[in-house]
Design a protein around this motif. Structure first.
Motif, mmCIF file in Angstrom:
data_model
loop_
_atom_site.group_PDB
_atom_site.id
_atom_site.type_symbol
_atom_site.label_atom_id
_atom_site.label_comp_id
_atom_site.label_asym_id
_atom_site.label_seq_id
_atom_site.Cartn_x
_atom_site.Cartn_y
_atom_site.Cartn_z
ATOM 1 N N LEU A 258 5.474 -6.675 -7.504
ATOM 2 C CA LEU A 258 4.897 -6.139 -6.336
ATOM 3 C C LEU A 258 3.469 -5.797 -6.726
ATOM 4 C CD1 LEU A 258 7.824 -4.648 -4.468
ATOM 5 C CD2 LEU A 258 6.857 -6.841 -3.737
ATOM 6 N N LEU A 259 3.330 -4.809 -7.623
ATOM 7 C CA LEU A 259 2.155 -4.151 -8.136
ATOM 8 C C LEU A 259 1.325 -5.496 -8.245
ATOM 9 C CD1 LEU A 259 3.322 -1.163 -10.145
ATOM 10 C CD2 LEU A 259 2.425 -1.182 -7.678
ATOM 11 N N VAL A 260 1.526 -6.274 -9.200
ATOM 12 C CA VAL A 260 0.711 -7.306 -9.346
ATOM 13 C C VAL A 260 0.314 -8.213 -8.417
ATOM 14 C CG1 VAL A 260 0.446 -9.672 -10.932
ATOM 15 C CG2 VAL A 260 1.392 -7.746 -11.610
ATOM 16 N N LEU A 261 1.143 -8.397 -7.366
ATOM 17 C CA LEU A 261 1.019 -9.125 -6.034
ATOM 18 C C LEU A 261 -0.169 -8.315 -5.219
ATOM 19 C CD1 LEU A 261 1.233 -11.627 -4.196
ATOM 20 C CD2 LEU A 261 3.338 -10.016 -3.255
ATOM 21 N N ALA A 262 0.022 -6.973 -5.154
ATOM 22 C CA ALA A 262 -0.939 -6.162 -4.586
ATOM 23 C C ALA A 262 -2.258 -6.280 -5.126
ATOM 24 C CB ALA A 262 -0.455 -4.800 -4.515
ATOM 25 N N ALA A 263 -2.340 -6.317 -6.563
ATOM 26 C CA ALA A 263 -3.775 -6.206 -7.029
ATOM 27 C C ALA A 263 -4.222 -7.676 -6.903
ATOM 28 C CB ALA A 263 -3.564 -6.116 -8.653
ATOM 29 N N ILE A 264 -3.437 -8.738 -6.747
ATOM 30 C CA ILE A 264 -4.182 -9.957 -6.611
ATOM 31 C C ILE A 264 -4.727 -9.946 -5.106
ATOM 32 C CG2 ILE A 264 -3.569 -12.536 -6.152
ATOM 33 C CD1 ILE A 264 -1.511 -12.259 -8.424
ATOM 34 N N ILE A 265 -3.878 -9.629 -4.232
ATOM 35 C CA ILE A 265 -4.439 -9.357 -2.761
ATOM 36 C C ILE A 265 -5.826 -8.726 -2.727
ATOM 37 C CG2 ILE A 265 -3.692 -8.650 -0.788
ATOM 38 C CD1 ILE A 265 -1.035 -9.285 -1.063
ATOM 39 N N GLU A 266 -5.753 -7.671 -3.230
ATOM 40 C CA GLU A 266 -6.768 -6.780 -3.039
ATOM 41 C C GLU A 266 -8.090 -7.283 -3.979
ATOM 42 O OE1 GLU A 266 -9.796 -3.934 -3.603
ATOM 43 O OE2 GLU A 266 -9.196 -4.891 -5.452
ATOM 44 N N ARG A 267 -7.878 -8.161 -4.795
ATOM 45 C CA ARG A 267 -9.092 -8.929 -5.550
ATOM 46 C C ARG A 267 -9.524 -10.204 -4.770
ATOM 47 N NH1 ARG A 267 -12.164 -5.565 -8.955
ATOM 48 N NH2 ARG A 267 -10.747 -4.277 -10.188
ATOM 49 N N THR A 268 -8.423 -10.725 -4.176
ATOM 50 C CA THR A 268 -8.736 -12.152 -3.554
ATOM 51 C C THR A 268 -9.371 -11.924 -2.270
ATOM 52 O OG1 THR A 268 -6.941 -12.913 -4.783
ATOM 53 C CG2 THR A 268 -7.660 -14.239 -2.779
ATOM 54 N N ILE A 269 -8.919 -10.917 -1.286
ATOM 55 C CA ILE A 269 -9.562 -10.909 0.166
ATOM 56 C C ILE A 269 -10.500 -10.197 -0.085
ATOM 57 C CG2 ILE A 269 -8.776 -10.377 2.286
ATOM 58 C CD1 ILE A 269 -5.784 -10.739 1.636
ATOM 59 N N TRP B 68 -7.360 -6.225 9.027
ATOM 60 C CA TRP B 68 -6.182 -6.556 9.705
ATOM 61 C C TRP B 68 -4.846 -6.759 8.839
ATOM 62 C CZ3 TRP B 68 -5.804 -6.068 14.623
ATOM 63 C CH2 TRP B 68 -6.879 -6.071 15.464
ATOM 64 N N LEU B 69 -5.080 -7.056 7.714
ATOM 65 C CA LEU B 69 -3.947 -7.237 6.674
ATOM 66 C C LEU B 69 -3.667 -5.991 6.308
ATOM 67 C CD1 LEU B 69 -2.106 -8.921 5.061
ATOM 68 C CD2 LEU B 69 -3.610 -9.079 3.158
ATOM 69 N N GLY B 70 -4.624 -5.042 6.217
ATOM 70 C CA GLY B 70 -4.181 -3.557 5.854
ATOM 71 C C GLY B 70 -3.473 -2.801 7.069
ATOM 72 N N LEU B 71 -3.873 -3.202 8.362
ATOM 73 C CA LEU B 71 -3.074 -2.757 9.497
ATOM 74 C C LEU B 71 -1.750 -3.193 9.385
ATOM 75 C CD1 LEU B 71 -5.805 -2.903 12.165
ATOM 76 C CD2 LEU B 71 -4.669 -0.696 11.447
ATOM 77 N N VAL C 153 4.967 -0.040 -1.685
ATOM 78 C CA VAL C 153 3.724 -0.857 -2.157
ATOM 79 C C VAL C 153 3.177 -1.466 -0.861
ATOM 80 C CG1 VAL C 153 3.175 -2.739 -3.440
ATOM 81 C CG2 VAL C 153 4.983 -1.155 -4.260
ATOM 82 N N ALA C 154 3.941 -1.833 -0.016
ATOM 83 C CA ALA C 154 3.061 -2.270 1.334
ATOM 84 C C ALA C 154 2.077 -1.259 1.986
ATOM 85 C CB ALA C 154 4.200 -2.926 2.204
ATOM 86 N N LEU C 155 2.798 -0.030 1.865
ATOM 87 C CA LEU C 155 2.111 1.177 2.675
ATOM 88 C C LEU C 155 0.917 1.435 1.983
ATOM 89 C CD1 LEU C 155 2.070 3.315 5.039
ATOM 90 C CD2 LEU C 155 3.419 4.860 3.494
ATOM 91 N N VAL C 156 1.257 1.452 0.623
ATOM 92 C CA VAL C 156 -0.134 1.997 -0.191
ATOM 93 C C VAL C 156 -1.221 0.882 -0.385
ATOM 94 C CG1 VAL C 156 -0.928 2.573 -2.651
ATOM 95 C CG2 VAL C 156 1.133 3.455 -1.574
ATOM 96 N N THR C 157 -0.714 -0.537 -0.382
ATOM 97 C CA THR C 157 -1.739 -1.552 -0.239
ATOM 98 C C THR C 157 -2.416 -1.620 1.096
ATOM 99 O OG1 THR C 157 -0.186 -2.880 -1.810
ATOM 100 C CG2 THR C 157 -1.814 -4.120 -0.834
ATOM 101 N N GLY C 158 -1.650 -1.220 2.203
ATOM 102 C CA GLY C 158 -2.479 -1.549 3.370
ATOM 103 C C GLY C 158 -3.602 -0.193 3.492
ATOM 104 N N ILE C 159 -3.078 0.846 3.195
ATOM 105 C CA ILE C 159 -4.161 1.931 3.016
ATOM 106 C C ILE C 159 -5.213 1.434 2.360
ATOM 107 C CG2 ILE C 159 -4.541 4.377 2.474
ATOM 108 C CD1 ILE C 159 -1.651 4.871 3.124
ATOM 109 N N GLY C 160 -4.981 1.075 1.028
ATOM 110 C CA GLY C 160 -6.074 0.646 0.122
ATOM 111 C C GLY C 160 -7.122 -0.437 0.598
ATOM 112 N N LEU D 192 -7.494 -0.946 4.133
ATOM 113 C CA LEU D 192 -8.329 -0.548 4.950
ATOM 114 C C LEU D 192 -9.324 0.575 4.667
ATOM 115 C CD1 LEU D 192 -5.557 0.631 7.661
ATOM 116 C CD2 LEU D 192 -7.333 -1.167 8.176
ATOM 117 N N SER D 193 -9.245 1.365 3.538
ATOM 118 C CA SER D 193 -10.117 2.432 3.259
ATOM 119 C C SER D 193 -11.325 1.496 2.372
ATOM 120 C CB SER D 193 -9.233 3.327 2.248
ATOM 121 O OG SER D 193 -9.036 2.628 1.136
ATOM 122 N N THR D 194 -11.109 0.310 1.881
ATOM 123 C CA THR D 194 -12.058 -0.291 1.455
ATOM 124 C C THR D 194 -12.460 -1.687 1.894
ATOM 125 O OG1 THR D 194 -10.396 -1.301 -0.174
ATOM 126 C CG2 THR D 194 -11.435 0.604 -0.885
#
Length: 210
Positions: free
Chosen positions: A13-24, A32-35, A63-70, A72-74
Motif C-alpha cells: 500500500l505504501l509503494v502504491l501510494a508513492a506511485i500515485i503521488e509521483r504519477t499524478i 479530486w483523488l485526494g478528496l 494509508v488512504a487517509l494520509v495519501t488523500g491529505i498528501g 490535497l496539500s500538494t
C-alpha cells in the motif's frame, strides 16, 4: 503468518501510494483523488471492518487517509515547479518590445522572480530598477546579490550595497556604515544583465551604459 501478511500488505500500500503521488501531476486530478481518498479512508474504517480484517488490510484506511491529505496539500506542487522555468516566466511577464530574450536574461528573470517577485501588471524594461520600481531593499537585496554572485560567478568588484539599497532595519552597525552615502541610485535590470554578461561589476561603466 497473519502478522507477516499484514506487513507485506502495508508495504504494498505504501509503494502504491508513492506511485500515485509521483504519477499524478495535474492539480485537478490530485485534488479530486485526494478528496476521494480522504472520504474513503474513514468510510472503510467504520463500515467495512469485517472485510478489512478478512483481507488483512487493516492499514488500508490509514494509508488512504494520509495519501488523500498528501495529495490535497500538494495539489499545486508540480504546477509551481513548471512555473519557475525561465521560458514560462518570460512568457508570462509583460516585457518591453526591446527586451532581450537570450538564455542569460531568461535565467536572470527567473532568479529575480524567485527572490523578489516580478509584477505581471506592469511592463518590465531594461531600465526597471530593483530598488525604486520593484521595492527591493534591506535583507532581500542582500540575499539577492549573494545569489547573483553565486549563480552567475559574478565578481562584484567595487559594488557598494549602500549606494543602491538601505541596510536591514534591525542592523544598527550597517546603518551607521550606510550613513552619508547620499540619495540612492537606481539599480536597473540592464546593469545586472551587463554585469552578468561580463562576469564583473564596474560601477561607473554600468551606470553610464544604463
Amino acid at each position: 503468518m497473519t502478522d507477516y501478511t499484514q506487513w507485506i500488505n502495508l508495504l504494498f500500500l505504501l509503494v502504491l501510494a508513492a506511485i500515485i503521488e509521483r504519477t499524478i501531476k495535474l492539480s485537478v486530478l490530485r485534488k479530486w483523488l485526494g478528496l476521494c481518498l480522504l472520504i474513503t479512508g474513514p468510510a472503510l474504517l467504520f463500515h467495512a471492518t469485517n472485510w478489512i480484517k478478512e483481507t488483512h488490510l487493516e492499514s488500508l484506511p490509514i494509508v488512504a487517509l494520509v495519501t488523500g491529505i498528501g495529495l490535497l496539500s500538494t495539489q499545486n506542487l508540480y504546477c509551481k515547479a513548471q512555473n519557475t522555468h525561465p521560458l514560462f516566466i518570460a512568457a508570462t511577464m509583460n516585457l518591453a518590445p526591446d527586451f532581450p530574450e537570450d538564455p542569460v536574461m531568461q535565467q536572470l528573470l527567473q532568479l529575480l522572480h524567485e527572490e523578489i517577485g516580478l509584477p505581471k501588471h506592469r511592463t518590465i524594461r531594461l531600465q526597471t530598477s530593483l530598488n525604486f520600481d520593484l521595492g527591493c531593499d534591506g535583507n532581500e537585496a542582500k540575499q539577492l546579490m549573494e545569489t547573483l554572485e553565486q549563480e552567475f560567478a559574478l565578481d562584484l568588484g567595487d559594488f557598494d550595497t549602500y549606494r543602491y539599497f538601505n541596510p536591514p532595519v534591525f542592523d544598527v552597525f550597517l546603518k551607521r556604515r550606510a550613513k552619508g552615502r547620499g540619495e540612492k541610485v537606481p539599480l536597473t535590470i540592464n546593469m545586472l544583465y551587463l554585469a552578468i554578461k561580463t562576469h564583473s561589476w564596474n560601477t561607473q561603466t554600468l551606470e553610464n551604459l544604463s
